[in-house]
Design a protein around this motif. Structure first.
Motif, mmCIF file in Angstrom:
data_model
loop_
_atom_site.group_PDB
_atom_site.id
_atom_site.type_symbol
_atom_site.label_atom_id
_atom_site.label_comp_id
_atom_site.label_asym_id
_atom_site.label_seq_id
_atom_site.Cartn_x
_atom_site.Cartn_y
_atom_site.Cartn_z
ATOM 1 N N LYS A 14 0.864 -1.181 0.000
ATOM 2 C CA LYS A 14 0.000 0.000 0.000
ATOM 3 C C LYS A 14 0.895 1.224 0.000
ATOM 4 C CE LYS A 14 -2.142 -1.211 3.832
ATOM 5 N NZ LYS A 14 -2.942 -1.174 5.035
ATOM 6 N N VAL A 15 0.404 2.334 -0.550
ATOM 7 C CA VAL A 15 1.145 3.579 -0.398
ATOM 8 C C VAL A 15 0.712 4.202 0.920
ATOM 9 C CG1 VAL A 15 1.560 5.880 -1.345
ATOM 10 C CG2 VAL A 15 1.289 3.923 -2.886
ATOM 11 N N MET A 16 1.668 4.491 1.764
ATOM 12 C CA MET A 16 1.348 5.080 3.070
ATOM 13 C C MET A 16 2.509 5.926 3.555
ATOM 14 S SD MET A 16 1.808 1.962 5.732
ATOM 15 C CE MET A 16 0.928 0.617 4.993
ATOM 16 N N THR A 17 2.221 6.758 4.570
ATOM 17 C CA THR A 17 3.310 7.572 5.125
ATOM 18 C C THR A 17 4.093 6.736 6.138
ATOM 19 O OG1 THR A 17 2.015 8.359 6.999
ATOM 20 C CG2 THR A 17 1.878 9.666 4.964
ATOM 21 N N GLY A 18 5.264 7.256 6.493
ATOM 22 C CA GLY A 18 6.037 6.603 7.544
ATOM 23 C C GLY A 18 5.237 6.545 8.831
ATOM 24 N N ALA A 19 4.474 7.606 9.086
ATOM 25 C CA ALA A 19 3.660 7.633 10.311
ATOM 26 C C ALA A 19 2.614 6.515 10.292
ATOM 27 C CB ALA A 19 2.991 8.995 10.447
ATOM 28 N N ASP A 20 2.004 6.290 9.112
ATOM 29 C CA ASP A 20 1.022 5.187 9.015
ATOM 30 C C ASP A 20 1.699 3.844 9.284
ATOM 31 O OD1 ASP A 20 -1.080 6.891 8.291
ATOM 32 O OD2 ASP A 20 -0.455 6.845 6.182
ATOM 33 N N LEU A 21 2.932 3.763 8.778
ATOM 34 C CA LEU A 21 3.704 2.534 8.969
ATOM 35 C C LEU A 21 3.984 2.307 10.459
ATOM 36 C CD1 LEU A 21 5.096 0.447 7.285
ATOM 37 C CD2 LEU A 21 6.955 2.043 6.872
ATOM 38 N N LEU A 22 4.279 3.394 11.147
ATOM 39 C CA LEU A 22 4.494 3.318 12.596
ATOM 40 C C LEU A 22 3.230 2.795 13.279
ATOM 41 C CD1 LEU A 22 5.867 4.135 15.361
ATOM 42 C CD2 LEU A 22 4.915 6.401 15.003
ATOM 43 N N ILE A 23 2.083 3.334 12.889
ATOM 44 C CA ILE A 23 0.821 2.900 13.514
ATOM 45 C C ILE A 23 0.606 1.406 13.265
ATOM 46 C CG2 ILE A 23 -1.711 3.239 13.559
ATOM 47 C CD1 ILE A 23 -0.201 5.752 14.465
ATOM 48 N N ILE A 178 10.842 11.423 7.747
ATOM 49 C CA ILE A 178 10.578 9.972 7.657
ATOM 50 C C ILE A 178 9.105 9.696 7.964
ATOM 51 C CG2 ILE A 178 11.007 7.755 8.813
ATOM 52 C CD1 ILE A 178 13.765 8.099 8.148
ATOM 53 N N SER A 179 8.569 10.353 8.969
ATOM 54 C CA SER A 179 7.157 10.067 9.267
ATOM 55 C C SER A 179 6.219 10.700 8.240
ATOM 56 C CB SER A 179 6.786 10.478 10.698
ATOM 57 O OG SER A 179 7.259 11.734 11.005
ATOM 58 N N ALA A 180 6.692 11.759 7.525
ATOM 59 C CA ALA A 180 5.821 12.416 6.534
ATOM 60 C C ALA A 180 5.920 11.779 5.147
ATOM 61 C CB ALA A 180 6.180 13.897 6.444
ATOM 62 N N ASP A 181 7.074 11.183 4.825
ATOM 63 C CA ASP A 181 7.283 10.661 3.467
ATOM 64 C C ASP A 181 6.396 9.458 3.163
ATOM 65 O OD1 ASP A 181 9.056 12.555 2.852
ATOM 66 O OD2 ASP A 181 10.847 11.269 2.834
ATOM 67 N N LEU A 182 6.268 9.210 1.861
ATOM 68 C CA LEU A 182 5.454 8.068 1.427
ATOM 69 C C LEU A 182 6.332 6.869 1.122
ATOM 70 C CD1 LEU A 182 3.011 9.916 -0.993
ATOM 71 C CD2 LEU A 182 2.532 9.093 1.322
#
Ligand code: FAD
Length: 573
Positions: A14-23, A178-182
């Protein structure tokens, strides 16, 4: 500390932000609560939390220090890692006391800090601080995420390191870009840590040596520390102690590892320990330390500590063995594994009837004592009444100082993980937020924060959290209008020069509670206490009780600085 199997996050594309990945990674780790405070460098993460339907809750504290002590309280009562989130710079530095506290007391925390974007690290950018450099000596491990796709692996490693072997705090610093990038999600959370393999199983030869030493011992004693609780080994300890009739002394942080009212219990040992516990250690010929790190508050002057004893030391951290006390039988292992091995070992019942009789007579002759005031409130009596009112079943958190020692002495913990206090760092301001974390973790339990008027003034802003969430925390302020322990030392060792330890002004704690919409009460006389406690504990919501206690009273017994464990003062009136 047992770690539950984790889910794997792998190749979702999926395309997601680093923050989404953290979640997603936090969900995979089974996180249910995040203790946090937002700010610039973590805005992408807070945005992801806002958008997410993840099954965890973010609890907004009013100061980062409050959030991390709450996470420590949560970790202590659940055995699960406390998860903290703060922004870069001041957000991160406000966590330092809590990180150091968790490191000293081996509490598992995973602490996420925001960082400025990678391109400006090292330029004194707005709200930049070198949190890796600052936390290196006070973390079990720390990371700065350099590549977005490393996030799942690093987070998985962080949880693993925090919760296995000797638990401890791990910091994960995440630059804002990092948390903002896709990312496309071409990642996984597998890891391999060949250099980190905690030893859990004991060496069988060392178990045989310990079994033989026990069979021959005439004056054995167990010293039970927090390691028993981290290993979830209270049942095994009880079985071992009771099978061989072994007396059990506990450290401050080991309270609850063996039932406080149990047949073998000697109570706490050390600076403010019981006469029976300290003399048992002094006179013993075999000291079996299970999961305690021989801290100086426990040992007193090392030259007098357990000098007649063969010392066996069971600890998961090899660095602790022989650090302070010469050890004859080292057992590097998880306490549960070591106790299970001892329970299945061939051990001759030691001949210790005379020893147990001597200990019983010490207990009878020199129990804990205090002077009960005529009408005013004696703090020790107050603690006994809290014990009575909660039937000994509450989770009790404390701040640091005299009230902490009285709670340790007069509230007997029969179950593990009900006692939450700052031992190694001795952090004032710890008790109340730790109670908030414990209550969030255990909503159906009675949680009592026993605090001093000094410590409570350091972190009372978290009353906003208990009000907001109607958490039923009961705060008992043992109010002597002074920094009681400082005052006690000044009285005993500085000829009564009470330099800056007496408060000239304290807030009206009832009105203070009221201003947060929290119920406030004040008690000045013994006679009013039982009814007030009954009312406060029956009330479905938070209560602050300002208990005006007798001012001139000290914690006894006490081992004075430089003295041996047998040289207690204040053993009797
Ligand atoms: P920790 O410091 O938490 O150490 C736990 C040990 O267990 C570590 O060595 C760790 O490696 C090991 N371990 C962890 N996991 C495992 C596992 N799974 N299996 C086996 N081992 C494991 N303390 C006292 O005891 N008596 C006092 O009178 C006293 N007075 C104090 C007064 C004040 C005002 C304050 C603030 C503190 C006082 N303390 C006292 C606390 C003291 O400073 C230490 O915090 C305490 O003694 C440490 O207890 P511990 O070694 O059991 O716990």
């Amino acid at each position: 500390m047992r770690v539950e199997a984790k889910q794997e996050v792998e190749g979702t594309n999926k395309v997601m932000t680093g923050a989404d990945l953290l979640i997603e990674s936090l969900v995979a780790e089974g996180v249910d609560t995040i203790f946090g405070y937002p700010g610039g460098a973590v805005l992408p993460i807070y945005d992801a939390i806002y958008r997410s339907e993840a099954p965890f809750e973010h609890v907004l504290f009013r100061h980062e220090q409050g959030s991390i002590h709450a996470a420590e309280g949560y970790a202590r009562v659940t055995g699960k890692p406390g998860v903290v989130l703060a922004t870069s710079g001041p957000g991160a530095t406000n966590l330092i006391t809590g990180i150091a506290d968790a490191m000293m007391d081996s509490l598992p925390l995973v602490v996420f800090t925001g960082q400025v974007a990678r391109g400006v690290i090292g330029t004194d950018a707005f709200q930049e601080s070198d949190i890796l450099g600052i936390t290196t000596p006070i973390t079990k491990y720390n990371y700065q995420v350099k590549q977005i796709d490393d996030l799942p692996r690093i987070i998985s490693e962080a949880f693993h390191i925090a919760t296995t072997g000797r638990p401890g705090p791990v910091v994960v610093d995440i630059p804002k870009d990092i948390s903002a990038d896709l990312t496309t999600g071409d990642f996984d959370n597998h890891f391999d840590l060949p250099g980190y393999q905690p030893t859990e199983k004991p060496n069988p030869l060392q178990i045989v040596k310990l079994a033989e030493a026990l069979g021959r011992a005439k004056r054995p004693v167990i010293l039970a520390g927090a390691g028993v609780l981290f290993a979830d080994a209270a049942e095994e300890l009880k079985e071992f102690a009771e099978r061989y009739d072994l007396p059990v002394a506990t450290t401050l942080l080991g309270l609850g590892s063996y039932p406080g009212t149990g047949s073998q219990a000697l109570g706490m040992a050390g600076m403010h320990g019981t006469y029976a516990a300290n003399m048992a250690i002094y006179e013993s010929d075999l000291l079996i330390n299970i999961g305690a790190r021989f801290d100086d508050r426990l040992t007193g002057n090392l030259e007098h500590f357990a000098i007649h004893a063969k010392v066996a030391h069971i600890d998961i951290d090899p660095a602790e063995i022989g650090k302070n006390i010469k050890t004859d039988i080292p057992v590097v292992a998880d306490a549960k594994e070591a106790l299970l091995a001892l329970l299945s070992a061939d051990i001759t019942q030691p001949d210790i009837t005379a020893w147990n009789e001597k200990i019983a007579s010490n207990q009878q002759a020199f129990p804990l004592w205090y002077e009960r005031s005529d009408q005013l409130l004696s703090p020790q009596w107050l603690l006994e009444q809290i014990y009575k009112e909660t039937s000994g079943k509450a989770i009790v958190t404390t701040d640091v100082g005299q009230h902490q020692m009285w709670a340790a002495q007069f509230y007997a913990f029969d179950k593990p993980n009900r006692w939450v206090t700052s031992g190694g760092l001795g952090t004032m301001g710890f008790g109340f937020p730790a109670a908030v974390g414990a209550q969030l973790a255990c909503p159906d339990d009675t949680v009592v924060a026993v605090v001093g008027d000094g410590g409570f003034q350091m972190t009372f802003q978290e009353l906003a959290v208990v009000r907001e969430r109607n958490l039923s925390v009961k705060v008992l302020i043992v109010n002597n209008e002074a920094l009681g322990m400082v005052k006690q030392w000044q009285g005993s060792f500085y000829e009564g020069r009470y330099s800056e330890s007496l408060f000239g002004f304290n807030p009206d704690f009832v009105k203070l509670a009221d201003s947060f919409g929290v119920r406030g009460m004040q008690i000045t006389k013994e006679a009013d206490l039982p009814a007030a406690l009954a009312e406060a504990f029956a009330y479905d919501g938070p209560v602050v009780i300002d208990c005006r206690v007798v001012k001139q009273t000290a914690v006894y017994p006490m081992i004075a600085p430089g003295k041996g464990i047998h040289e207690m003062i204040g053993v009797t009136k």
